[in-house]
Enzyme design. Sequence first.
Site, short mmCIF file in Angstrom:
data_model
loop_
_atom_site.label_atom_id
_atom_site.label_comp_id
_atom_site.label_asym_id
_atom_site.label_seq_id
_atom_site.Cartn_x
_atom_site.Cartn_y
_atom_site.Cartn_z
N GLU A 119 32.59 72.68 55.03
CA GLU A 119 32.75 73.70 53.64
C GLU A 119 31.65 73.87 53.19
OE1 GLU A 119 34.39 71.53 50.07
OE2 GLU A 119 35.59 70.75 51.68
N ASN A 136 31.22 60.60 49.75
CA ASN A 136 31.96 61.50 50.29
C ASN A 136 31.34 62.59 51.19
OD1 ASN A 136 34.18 62.97 51.24
ND2 ASN A 136 35.01 63.51 49.17
N SER A 192 41.51 69.10 51.17
CA SER A 192 42.35 69.89 50.05
C SER A 192 42.85 70.92 50.43
CB SER A 192 41.31 70.01 48.97
OG SER A 192 40.91 68.60 48.36
N HIS A 198 40.69 59.26 55.25
CA HIS A 198 39.69 60.26 54.51
C HIS A 198 39.25 59.38 53.15
CE1 HIS A 198 37.41 63.31 52.81
NE2 HIS A 198 38.19 63.30 51.73
N CYS A 222 38.09 69.10 53.58
CA CYS A 222 37.48 67.98 54.42
C CYS A 222 38.25 67.74 55.55
CB CYS A 222 37.64 66.98 53.55
SG CYS A 222 36.66 67.01 52.04
N THR A 270 45.08 65.96 42.39
CA THR A 270 44.25 65.21 43.26
C THR A 270 44.85 64.06 43.88
OG1 THR A 270 42.38 66.02 42.05
CG2 THR A 270 41.94 64.09 43.56
N LYS A 326 37.97 53.85 46.41
CA LYS A 326 39.27 53.28 45.79
C LYS A 326 40.42 53.92 46.85
CE LYS A 326 41.77 52.71 41.39
NZ LYS A 326 42.99 53.64 41.81
#
Length: 353
Positions: free
Chosen positions: A84, A271, A301, A239, A116, A206, A244
């Site tokens: 992207e 990331n 996303s 992913h 992603c 999210t 976390k």
Amino acid sequence: MRPENRVGIVGWGVYIPRYRIKVDEIARMWGFDEGVVKGLRMVEKAVGNVDEDAITIGYEAAKYALQRAQIDKSKIGAVLMGTESKPYAVKPSTTVIADALGIPPTRLTSDLEFACRAAGEGIRISIGLIGSGMMKYSLVIGADTAQASPGDVLELTASSGGAAFVLGPAEESVAVFEGSVTYVSDTPDFWRRDEAPYPMHGEAFTGDPAYFKHIIASAQKLMEELGLRPSDFDYAVFHQPNGKFPLDVGKRLGIPKEKILPGLVTPWIGNTYNGSMLIGLARLLEIAKPGQRILAVTFGSGAGSDAFSIIVKDGIEEKVRLAPTVDYFLSNKVYINYAEYSKMRKLIRKYKL
């Protein structure tokens, strides 16, 4: 027979830029609360230099994948890249990479886009193409130099890096696909409009509506179709938008953190977007033993996930030694400060008269 049973991983490679910036350095610059960084479980992230972009990163990762694959490049029928952050708005990145690698022009070549997750699309497409007998090998690349508005929470994680996989017939592979599933929906958790320099994110969307819902749904559907349980997997890699979320989604799926931590690399490189899950998968391939099973799940996303069940085969140990490992790139690093980071990522530019 599922087409996946006829397709596997022949070779893989990664590339992570050597420059790193401590996440604490970014947090101090913008006044982030200490709890924000701690909550993300982030330590540092990789920074692409001024001469590094998705094409150069993708090329390096693909070069190492071909070193491990040791195949006739003239038999690669497809070169697919998920990104992207492509350097050109209108011009494919894959044509540049394929030509630089010396892959003949009689190939399917395409840039893919789904945030992603796009490289995961490339893997699923390749499984179909190879499994149908349409081609023998496919090269799939996931590479990004992720963008984040200065001072946005995304700047704490968005980084640069990539991975590449050569897929081919199962009998030549060191890890085979047992099954795959895709789950997608129109969920507006993250986006960037045309000509906008940085992405936007809907924070309320999210977590549960986007990341967790799609990864869990695709993983559960895959296990249902294959008659597997979480305990049947030796490793799991998801992913990794931060350090976390993968642990949290594993807990919800009933997968202990001991099976996730070996592939969790984001706390030390950030990331890498399309490279995120794939770099973690590469690390697992470099430590896994024949007969072990890996659950690998992408997320992009917008939103969607691809879930893969992968079984490691004999001969994988010999492949590991043929190219630089993920651990090599994790340890090969030079720390920079926020000013150097800003220059490399072109957050500041020299004015020319």
